[in-house]
Design a protein around this motif. Structure first.
Motif, PDB file in Angstrom:
ATOM      1  N   LEU A  84       0.821  -1.213   0.000  1.00 12.83           N
ATOM      2  CA  LEU A  84       0.000   0.000   0.000  1.00 12.83           C
ATOM      3  C   LEU A  84       0.852   1.258   0.000  1.00 12.83           C
ATOM      4  CD1 LEU A  84      -2.797  -1.251   2.372  1.00 12.83           C
ATOM      5  CD2 LEU A  84      -3.167  -0.298   0.094  1.00 12.83           C
ATOM      6  N   LYS A  85       0.315   2.255  -0.684  1.00 14.02           N
ATOM      7  CA  LYS A  85       0.984   3.542  -0.821  1.00 14.02           C
ATOM      8  C   LYS A  85       0.098   4.645  -0.244  1.00 14.02           C
ATOM      9  CE  LYS A  85       2.863   2.024  -5.275  1.00 14.02           C
ATOM     10  NZ  LYS A  85       2.943   2.337  -6.729  1.00 14.02           N
ATOM     11  N   PRO A  86       0.673   5.760   0.156  1.00 16.79           N
ATOM     12  CA  PRO A  86      -0.162   6.853   0.672  1.00 16.79           C
ATOM     13  C   PRO A  86      -1.255   7.280  -0.309  1.00 16.79           C
ATOM     14  CG  PRO A  86       2.136   7.268   1.189  1.00 16.79           C
ATOM     15  CD  PRO A  86       2.103   6.053   0.312  1.00 16.79           C
ATOM     16  N   GLU A  87      -0.978   7.171  -1.597  1.00 18.66           N
ATOM     17  CA  GLU A  87      -1.986   7.563  -2.592  1.00 18.66           C
ATOM     18  C   GLU A  87      -3.139   6.572  -2.696  1.00 18.66           C
ATOM     19  OE1 GLU A  87       1.310   7.342  -3.035  1.00 18.66           O
ATOM     20  OE2 GLU A  87       1.818   6.550  -5.034  1.00 18.66           O
ATOM     21  N   ASP A  88      -3.053   5.453  -1.979  1.00 12.79           N
ATOM     22  CA  ASP A  88      -4.177   4.524  -1.909  1.00 12.79           C
ATOM     23  C   ASP A  88      -5.184   4.944  -0.842  1.00 12.79           C
ATOM     24  OD1 ASP A  88      -1.810   1.878  -2.393  1.00 12.79           O
ATOM     25  OD2 ASP A  88      -3.191   2.705  -3.887  1.00 12.79           O
ATOM     26  N   THR A  89      -4.867   5.970  -0.085  1.00 14.47           N
ATOM     27  CA  THR A  89      -5.782   6.457   0.945  1.00 14.47           C
ATOM     28  C   THR A  89      -7.088   6.919   0.311  1.00 14.47           C
ATOM     29  OG1 THR A  89      -4.000   7.124   2.431  1.00 14.47           O
ATOM     30  CG2 THR A  89      -6.130   8.226   2.704  1.00 14.47           C
ATOM     31  N   TYR A 108     -22.870   1.747 -11.043  1.00  9.89           N
ATOM     32  CA  TYR A 108     -23.498   0.460 -10.816  1.00  9.89           C
ATOM     33  C   TYR A 108     -24.826   0.643 -10.088  1.00  9.89           C
ATOM     34  CZ  TYR A 108     -19.129  -2.017 -11.996  1.00  9.89           C
ATOM     35  OH  TYR A 108     -18.027  -2.524 -12.633  1.00  9.89           O
ATOM     36  N   LYS A 109     -25.729  -0.279 -10.285  1.00  5.22           N
ATOM     37  CA  LYS A 109     -27.056  -0.194  -9.682  1.00  5.22           C
ATOM     38  C   LYS A 109     -26.968  -0.219  -8.159  1.00  5.22           C
ATOM     39  CE  LYS A 109     -31.632  -2.336  -9.708  1.00  5.22           C
ATOM     40  NZ  LYS A 109     -32.491  -3.396 -10.298  1.00  5.22           N
ATOM     41  N   TYR A 110     -26.109  -1.066  -7.627  1.00  6.20           N
ATOM     42  CA  TYR A 110     -25.959  -1.192  -6.186  1.00  6.20           C
ATOM     43  C   TYR A 110     -24.578  -0.676  -5.786  1.00  6.20           C
ATOM     44  CZ  TYR A 110     -29.809  -4.489  -6.890  1.00  6.20           C
ATOM     45  OH  TYR A 110     -30.980  -5.075  -7.267  1.00  6.20           O
ATOM     46  N   LEU A 111     -24.562   0.221  -4.843  1.00  4.04           N
ATOM     47  CA  LEU A 111     -23.307   0.765  -4.323  1.00  4.04           C
ATOM     48  C   LEU A 111     -23.386   0.765  -2.808  1.00  4.04           C
ATOM     49  CD1 LEU A 111     -20.592   2.081  -5.186  1.00  4.04           C
ATOM     50  CD2 LEU A 111     -21.723   4.292  -4.868  1.00  4.04           C
ATOM     51  N   GLY A 112     -22.466   0.041  -2.199  1.00  2.00           N
ATOM     52  CA  GLY A 112     -22.530  -0.117  -0.753  1.00  2.00           C
ATOM     53  C   GLY A 112     -21.902   1.019   0.013  1.00  2.00           C
ATOM     54  N   ARG A 113     -22.071   0.963   1.321  1.00  2.00           N
ATOM     55  CA  ARG A 113     -21.405   1.911   2.199  1.00  2.00           C
ATOM     56  C   ARG A 113     -19.921   1.580   2.227  1.00  2.00           C
ATOM     57  NH1 ARG A 113     -24.746   2.846   7.640  1.00  2.00           N
ATOM     58  NH2 ARG A 113     -23.252   4.530   7.741  1.00  2.00           N
ATOM     59  N   GLY A 114     -19.102   2.597   2.230  1.00  2.00           N
ATOM     60  CA  GLY A 114     -17.678   2.391   2.088  1.00  2.00           C
ATOM     61  C   GLY A 114     -16.959   2.150   3.393  1.00  2.00           C
ATOM     62  N   THR A 115     -15.669   1.843   3.258  1.00  2.00           N
ATOM     63  CA  THR A 115     -14.790   1.679   4.398  1.00  2.00           C
ATOM     64  C   THR A 115     -13.519   2.483   4.136  1.00  2.00           C
ATOM     65  OG1 THR A 115     -13.711   0.025   5.825  1.00  2.00           O
ATOM     66  CG2 THR A 115     -13.734  -0.435   3.466  1.00  2.00           C
ATOM     67  N   LEU A 116     -13.059   3.185   5.160  1.00  2.00           N
ATOM     68  CA  LEU A 116     -11.938   4.098   4.997  1.00  2.00           C
ATOM     69  C   LEU A 116     -10.608   3.373   5.144  1.00  2.00           C
ATOM     70  CD1 LEU A 116     -10.777   6.973   4.710  1.00  2.00           C
ATOM     71  CD2 LEU A 116     -11.042   7.201   7.202  1.00  2.00           C
ATOM     72  N   VAL A 117      -9.749   3.583   4.171  1.00  2.00           N
ATOM     73  CA  VAL A 117      -8.382   3.066   4.211  1.00  2.00           C
ATOM     74  C   VAL A 117      -7.433   4.263   4.258  1.00  2.00           C
ATOM     75  CG1 VAL A 117      -6.588   1.829   2.956  1.00  2.00           C
ATOM     76  CG2 VAL A 117      -8.941   0.965   2.979  1.00  2.00           C
ATOM     77  N   THR A 118      -6.595   4.286   5.274  1.00  2.00           N
ATOM     78  CA  THR A 118      -5.622   5.362   5.421  1.00  2.00           C
ATOM     79  C   THR A 118      -4.226   4.756   5.432  1.00  2.00           C
ATOM     80  OG1 THR A 118      -7.184   6.673   6.723  1.00  2.00           O
ATOM     81  CG2 THR A 118      -4.865   7.317   6.803  1.00  2.00           C
ATOM     82  N   VAL A 119      -3.397   5.198   4.502  1.00  2.00           N
ATOM     83  CA  VAL A 119      -2.027   4.698   4.407  1.00  2.00           C
ATOM     84  C   VAL A 119      -1.103   5.838   4.809  1.00  2.00           C
ATOM     85  CG1 VAL A 119      -0.281   3.596   2.975  1.00  2.00           C
ATOM     86  CG2 VAL A 119      -2.729   3.202   2.525  1.00  2.00           C
ATOM     87  N   SER A 120      -0.493   5.693   5.962  1.00  2.00           N
ATOM     88  CA  SER A 120       0.330   6.774   6.491  1.00  2.00           C
ATOM     89  C   SER A 120       1.300   6.229   7.522  1.00  2.00           C
ATOM     90  CB  SER A 120      -0.556   7.850   7.134  1.00  2.00           C
ATOM     91  OG  SER A 120       0.233   8.851   7.756  1.00  2.00           O
ATOM     92  N   SER A 121       2.451   6.854   7.601  1.00  2.00           N
ATOM     93  CA  SER A 121       3.432   6.473   8.615  1.00  2.00           C
ATOM     94  C   SER A 121       3.285   7.358   9.852  1.00  2.00           C
ATOM     95  CB  SER A 121       4.844   6.589   8.044  1.00  2.00           C
ATOM     96  OG  SER A 121       5.079   7.886   7.534  1.00  2.00           O
TER      97      SER A 121
END
Length: 121
Positions: A84-89, A108-121
């Motif tokens: 993972l890279k910081p730009e994947d945040t 898309y017809k169905y779009l779910g609730r998201g989940t947060l990904v934070t890439v940081s040192s």
């Protein structure tokens, strides 16, 4: 309905596995996709496939690092994210559509609730 989970804080070079639980109907024959939206940016395509063992399309930015899989028996979709890279945040969303007009667009017809990904040192 679709619900993504598994996000969190990870250091650069680390890994996370996102899960998407589908409910209400079977999506075994649907195109399933992952999209992400970084702060201040538009939602963008990450990966998608139709069949459990079929070809998966990936965005160039994640190719070789991310792997999408699905378990139709469990109505689950996964996104294994390595190196993972910081730009994947971003907030990551899963999506489903029986016949999407464009696999690469977040329409898309169905779009779910998201989940947060934070890439940081």
């Amino acid at each position: 309905q679709l619900q993504a989970s598994g996000g969190g804080l990870v250091q650069p070079g680390g890994s996370l596995r996102l899960s998407c639980a589908a409910s209400g109907r079977s999506f075994s024959r649907s195109v399933m996709g992952w999209f992400r939206q970084a702060p201040g940016k538009e939602r963008e395509f990450v990966a998608a496939n139709r069949l459990q063992n079929g070809n998966t399309l990936y965005a160039n930015s994640v190719k070789g690092r991310f792997t999408m899989s699905r378990d139709n028996a469990k109505n689950m979709v996964y996104l294994q994210m390595n190196s993972l890279k910081p730009e994947d945040t971003a907030i990551y969303y899963c999506a489903a559509d029986d016949t999407p007009k464009n696999w690469f667009e977040p329409t898309y017809k169905y779009l779910g609730r998201g989940t947060l990904v934070t890439v940081s040192s």
